[in-house]
Scaffold this motif. Structure first.
Motif, PDB file in Angstrom:
ATOM      1  N   ILE A  21      -9.360 -18.084  -4.455  1.00 28.29           N
ATOM      2  CA  ILE A  21      -9.661 -16.848  -3.732  1.00 28.29           C
ATOM      3  C   ILE A  21      -8.774 -15.736  -4.298  1.00 28.29           C
ATOM      4  CG2 ILE A  21      -9.653 -15.687  -1.473  1.00 28.29           C
ATOM      5  CD1 ILE A  21     -11.798 -17.878  -1.695  1.00 28.29           C
ATOM      6  N   GLY A  22      -9.380 -14.598  -4.557  1.00 30.64           N
ATOM      7  CA  GLY A  22      -8.619 -13.468  -5.090  1.00 30.64           C
ATOM      8  C   GLY A  22      -8.902 -12.202  -4.304  1.00 30.64           C
ATOM      9  N   ALA A  23      -8.025 -11.212  -4.510  1.00 27.62           N
ATOM     10  CA  ALA A  23      -8.225  -9.905  -3.878  1.00 27.62           C
ATOM     11  C   ALA A  23      -8.812  -8.942  -4.911  1.00 27.62           C
ATOM     12  CB  ALA A  23      -6.897  -9.386  -3.344  1.00 27.62           C
ATOM     13  N   GLN A  24      -9.180  -7.759  -4.445  1.00 26.79           N
ATOM     14  CA  GLN A  24      -9.857  -6.806  -5.336  1.00 26.79           C
ATOM     15  C   GLN A  24      -8.945  -5.677  -5.814  1.00 26.79           C
ATOM     16  OE1 GLN A  24     -13.384  -5.420  -3.302  1.00 26.79           O
ATOM     17  NE2 GLN A  24     -13.997  -7.496  -2.776  1.00 26.79           N
ATOM     18  N   ALA A  68       3.756  -1.144  -5.208  1.00 27.04           N
ATOM     19  CA  ALA A  68       5.049  -1.271  -4.521  1.00 27.04           C
ATOM     20  C   ALA A  68       5.104  -2.588  -3.746  1.00 27.04           C
ATOM     21  CB  ALA A  68       5.251  -0.098  -3.571  1.00 27.04           C
ATOM     22  N   GLU A  69       6.326  -3.056  -3.544  1.00 33.27           N
ATOM     23  CA  GLU A  69       6.498  -4.322  -2.814  1.00 33.27           C
ATOM     24  C   GLU A  69       6.121  -4.192  -1.347  1.00 33.27           C
ATOM     25  OE1 GLU A  69      10.265  -6.597  -2.780  1.00 33.27           O
ATOM     26  OE2 GLU A  69      10.270  -6.041  -4.909  1.00 33.27           O
ATOM     27  N   LYS A  70       6.450  -3.022  -0.775  1.00 36.93           N
ATOM     28  CA  LYS A  70       6.147  -2.746   0.636  1.00 36.93           C
ATOM     29  C   LYS A  70       6.452  -1.269   0.887  1.00 36.93           C
ATOM     30  CE  LYS A  70      10.719  -4.255   2.033  1.00 36.93           C
ATOM     31  NZ  LYS A  70      11.538  -5.098   2.852  1.00 36.93           N
ATOM     32  N   GLY A  71       6.167  -0.786   2.088  1.00 36.40           N
ATOM     33  CA  GLY A  71       6.585   0.572   2.418  1.00 36.40           C
ATOM     34  C   GLY A  71       5.497   1.436   3.003  1.00 36.40           C
ATOM     35  N   ALA A  72       5.710   2.733   2.910  1.00 35.68           N
ATOM     36  CA  ALA A  72       4.843   3.711   3.568  1.00 35.68           C
ATOM     37  C   ALA A  72       3.619   4.007   2.702  1.00 35.68           C
ATOM     38  CB  ALA A  72       5.638   4.987   3.842  1.00 35.68           C
ATOM     39  N   HIS A  73       2.667   3.098   2.720  1.00 29.84           N
ATOM     40  CA  HIS A  73       1.437   3.256   1.921  1.00 29.84           C
ATOM     41  C   HIS A  73       0.259   2.862   2.802  1.00 29.84           C
ATOM     42  CE1 HIS A  73       3.907   3.885  -1.587  1.00 29.84           C
ATOM     43  NE2 HIS A  73       4.585   2.794  -1.276  1.00 29.84           N
ATOM     44  N   THR A  74      -0.076   3.757   3.720  1.00 33.76           N
ATOM     45  CA  THR A  74      -1.107   3.457   4.720  1.00 33.76           C
ATOM     46  C   THR A  74      -2.415   3.007   4.071  1.00 33.76           C
ATOM     47  OG1 THR A  74      -0.095   5.088   6.173  1.00 33.76           O
ATOM     48  CG2 THR A  74      -2.352   4.415   6.702  1.00 33.76           C
ATOM     49  N   ALA A  95       1.001  -6.966  -3.183  1.00 35.88           N
ATOM     50  CA  ALA A  95       0.664  -8.230  -3.861  1.00 35.88           C
ATOM     51  C   ALA A  95       1.198  -9.429  -3.070  1.00 35.88           C
ATOM     52  CB  ALA A  95       1.247  -8.219  -5.270  1.00 35.88           C
ATOM     53  N   GLN A  96       2.388  -9.256  -2.514  1.00 33.54           N
ATOM     54  CA  GLN A  96       2.985 -10.373  -1.761  1.00 33.54           C
ATOM     55  C   GLN A  96       2.152 -10.715  -0.516  1.00 33.54           C
ATOM     56  OE1 GLN A  96       6.976  -9.641  -0.503  1.00 33.54           O
ATOM     57  NE2 GLN A  96       7.486 -11.820  -0.473  1.00 33.54           N
ATOM     58  N   MET A  97       1.517  -9.697   0.065  1.00 31.03           N
ATOM     59  CA  MET A  97       0.660  -9.944   1.242  1.00 31.03           C
ATOM     60  C   MET A  97      -0.556 -10.775   0.830  1.00 31.03           C
ATOM     61  SD  MET A  97       0.680  -6.134   2.807  1.00 31.03           S
ATOM     62  CE  MET A  97       2.155  -5.410   3.528  1.00 31.03           C
ATOM     63  N   ILE A  98      -1.051 -10.487  -0.357  1.00 32.65           N
ATOM     64  CA  ILE A  98      -2.215 -11.237  -0.873  1.00 32.65           C
ATOM     65  C   ILE A  98      -1.809 -12.695  -1.094  1.00 32.65           C
ATOM     66  CG2 ILE A  98      -3.738 -11.455  -2.895  1.00 32.65           C
ATOM     67  CD1 ILE A  98      -3.513  -8.321  -3.090  1.00 32.65           C
ATOM     68  N   ALA A  99      -0.650 -12.876  -1.714  1.00 29.71           N
ATOM     69  CA  ALA A  99      -0.156 -14.247  -1.951  1.00 29.71           C
ATOM     70  C   ALA A  99       0.099 -14.950  -0.623  1.00 29.71           C
ATOM     71  CB  ALA A  99       1.109 -14.196  -2.800  1.00 29.71           C
ATOM     72  N   ASP A 100       0.586 -14.183   0.339  1.00 26.97           N
ATOM     73  CA  ASP A 100       0.900 -14.748   1.659  1.00 26.97           C
ATOM     74  C   ASP A 100      -0.362 -15.253   2.373  1.00 26.97           C
ATOM     75  OD1 ASP A 100       2.832 -15.239   3.758  1.00 26.97           O
ATOM     76  OD2 ASP A 100       1.935 -13.545   4.836  1.00 26.97           O
ATOM     77  N   CYS A 101      -1.501 -14.654   2.065  1.00 26.95           N
ATOM     78  CA  CYS A 101      -2.781 -15.127   2.627  1.00 26.95           C
ATOM     79  C   CYS A 101      -3.185 -16.463   2.013  1.00 26.95           C
ATOM     80  CB  CYS A 101      -3.911 -14.146   2.312  1.00 26.95           C
ATOM     81  SG  CYS A 101      -3.899 -12.645   3.255  1.00 26.95           S
ATOM     82  N   LYS A 123       0.604  -2.176 -11.240  1.00 23.27           N
ATOM     83  CA  LYS A 123       0.027  -3.161 -10.318  1.00 23.27           C
ATOM     84  C   LYS A 123       0.069  -4.559 -10.933  1.00 23.27           C
ATOM     85  CE  LYS A 123      -3.040   0.102  -7.992  1.00 23.27           C
ATOM     86  NZ  LYS A 123      -4.224   0.120  -7.145  1.00 23.27           N
ATOM     87  N   THR A 124      -0.117  -4.627 -12.241  1.00 22.67           N
ATOM     88  CA  THR A 124      -0.069  -5.927 -12.918  1.00 22.67           C
ATOM     89  C   THR A 124       1.329  -6.530 -12.788  1.00 22.67           C
ATOM     90  OG1 THR A 124      -1.779  -5.198 -14.454  1.00 22.67           O
ATOM     91  CG2 THR A 124      -0.475  -7.096 -15.130  1.00 22.67           C
ATOM     92  N   ILE A 125       2.335  -5.692 -12.962  1.00 19.36           N
ATOM     93  CA  ILE A 125       3.717  -6.179 -12.806  1.00 19.36           C
ATOM     94  C   ILE A 125       3.924  -6.681 -11.375  1.00 19.36           C
ATOM     95  CG2 ILE A 125       6.160  -5.480 -12.774  1.00 19.36           C
ATOM     96  CD1 ILE A 125       5.413  -3.413 -15.009  1.00 19.36           C
ATOM     97  N   ALA A 126       3.446  -5.890 -10.402  1.00 23.78           N
ATOM     98  CA  ALA A 126       3.624  -6.273  -8.987  1.00 23.78           C
ATOM     99  C   ALA A 126       2.895  -7.583  -8.693  1.00 23.78           C
ATOM    100  CB  ALA A 126       3.104  -5.161  -8.079  1.00 23.78           C
ATOM    101  N   ALA A 127       1.677  -7.706  -9.204  1.00 27.86           N
ATOM    102  CA  ALA A 127       0.872  -8.906  -8.934  1.00 27.86           C
ATOM    103  C   ALA A 127       1.566 -10.140  -9.508  1.00 27.86           C
ATOM    104  CB  ALA A 127      -0.518  -8.747  -9.544  1.00 27.86           C
ATOM    105  N   GLN A 128       1.971 -10.039 -10.757  1.00 31.48           N
ATOM    106  CA  GLN A 128       2.585 -11.221 -11.386  1.00 31.48           C
ATOM    107  C   GLN A 128       3.934 -11.552 -10.756  1.00 31.48           C
ATOM    108  OE1 GLN A 128       2.456 -10.816 -15.721  1.00 31.48           O
ATOM    109  NE2 GLN A 128       0.336 -11.560 -15.682  1.00 31.48           N
ATOM    110  N   SER A 129       4.656 -10.524 -10.311  1.00 32.39           N
ATOM    111  CA  SER A 129       5.936 -10.791  -9.635  1.00 32.39           C
ATOM    112  C   SER A 129       5.712 -11.581  -8.353  1.00 32.39           C
ATOM    113  CB  SER A 129       6.668  -9.494  -9.283  1.00 32.39           C
ATOM    114  OG  SER A 129       6.846  -8.736 -10.420  1.00 32.39           O
ATOM    115  N   ALA A 130       4.536 -11.387  -7.742  1.00 28.40           N
ATOM    116  CA  ALA A 130       4.218 -12.126  -6.507  1.00 28.40           C
ATOM    117  C   ALA A 130       3.567 -13.469  -6.829  1.00 28.40           C
ATOM    118  CB  ALA A 130       3.302 -11.279  -5.628  1.00 28.40           C
TER     119      ALA A 130
END
Ligand code: PEP
Length: 246
Positions: free
Chosen positions: A56-59, A64-70, A75-81, A107-114
């Motif tokens: 299962i993948g996301a789109q 960013a790792e987290k923060g004010a991005h309504t 990426a970590q949230m996706i991995a957490d699912c 985003k690629t860096i963020a995804a792979q870091s997660a």
């Protein structure tokens, strides 16, 4: 390298669509290839609860790792699912959300870091193809969307000519083969021999009726499928066509 077929549901699917994932998981429980469904974010968690060998993948994810991005998803949230991959730089994101290669790289860096596999999409517009710019565009996108520190084991590249997505038009076999050979050699120059293990997917109006001839092409290691991934009736024959090549 294992061949890879991914279904991008885009902004389609309510909870009852999870049945389609369950049906695919059962039908392809012993698949010899990697099969992935990328449902909308609302279904990600539930989709990951379906037992089976389907990935299962996301789109999309935020850089960013987290923060004010309504409204964004880290990426970590996706991995957490429980998801294992994320599509990045899809032409609809590039077009509708003005995503640049630099954003896709971050985003690629963020995804792979997660720990997620980054499915990085590249591809030319019709205007660029008609002007003879296709290979230059692919080179620029590959160079700028893929970070220097990329982990090749967590990378998939999808060549998706923008003009072939959702249009029913597809490039000639020669055009697909040329683009894929070019992507492979560009990645080899950049990453060395590990680039031989990076799956190169073709995307753009893949259907049961054209899958065989696309999958027969050299350097085509699978497909990223939009419309035809929404129903198991359409998607299963594409999965079988890829499996027949291994
Ligand atoms: C896609 O969304 O990446 C895609 C290739 O769509 P379609 O198969 O519908 O052309």
């Amino acid at each position: 390298m294992r061949k890879f077929v991914a279904g991008n549901w885009k902004m389609n699917g309510l909870r009852d669509s999870l049945e389609n994932i369950a049906e695919l998981a059962t039908a392809h429980a012993r698949a010899r290839i990697d099969i992935m469904i990328c449902p909308p974010a609302t279904l990600l968690s539930k989709a990951c609860e379906i037992n089976g060998s389907l990935k299962i993948g996301a789109q999309d994810c935020h850089s960013a790792e987290k923060g004010a991005h309504t409204g964004d998803i880290a990426a970590q949230m996706i991995a957490d699912c429980g998801a294992t991959a994320v599509i990045l730089g899809h032409s609809e994101r590039r077009e509708n959300h003005s995503e640049t290669d630099a954003m896709v790289r971050d985003k690629t860096i963020a995804a792979q870091s997660a720990g997620l596999t980054a499915v990085v999409c590249i591809g030319e517009t019709l205007e660029q193809r008609e002007k003879g710019e296709t290979l230059n565009i692919l080179k620029t996108q590959l160079e700028a969307s893929i970070p220097d520190e990329v982990d090749p084991d967590l990378l998939v590249v999808a060549y998706e000519p923008v003009w072939a997505i959702g249009t029913g038009k597809i490039p000639t076999r020669e055009q697909i083969a040329e683009a894929h050979a070019f992507c492979r050699s560009t990645l080899l120059e950049r990453l060395g021999s590990s680039a031989n293990n990076v799956p190169l997917l073709y995307g753009g109006s893949v259907k049961a009726s054209n899958a065989d001839e696309i999958f027969a092409l050299q350097n085509v290691d699978g497909a990223l499928v939009g419309g035809a991934s929404l129903s198991p009736t359409d998607f299963s024959p594409i999965i079988h066509a890829l499996e027949a090549t291994v």
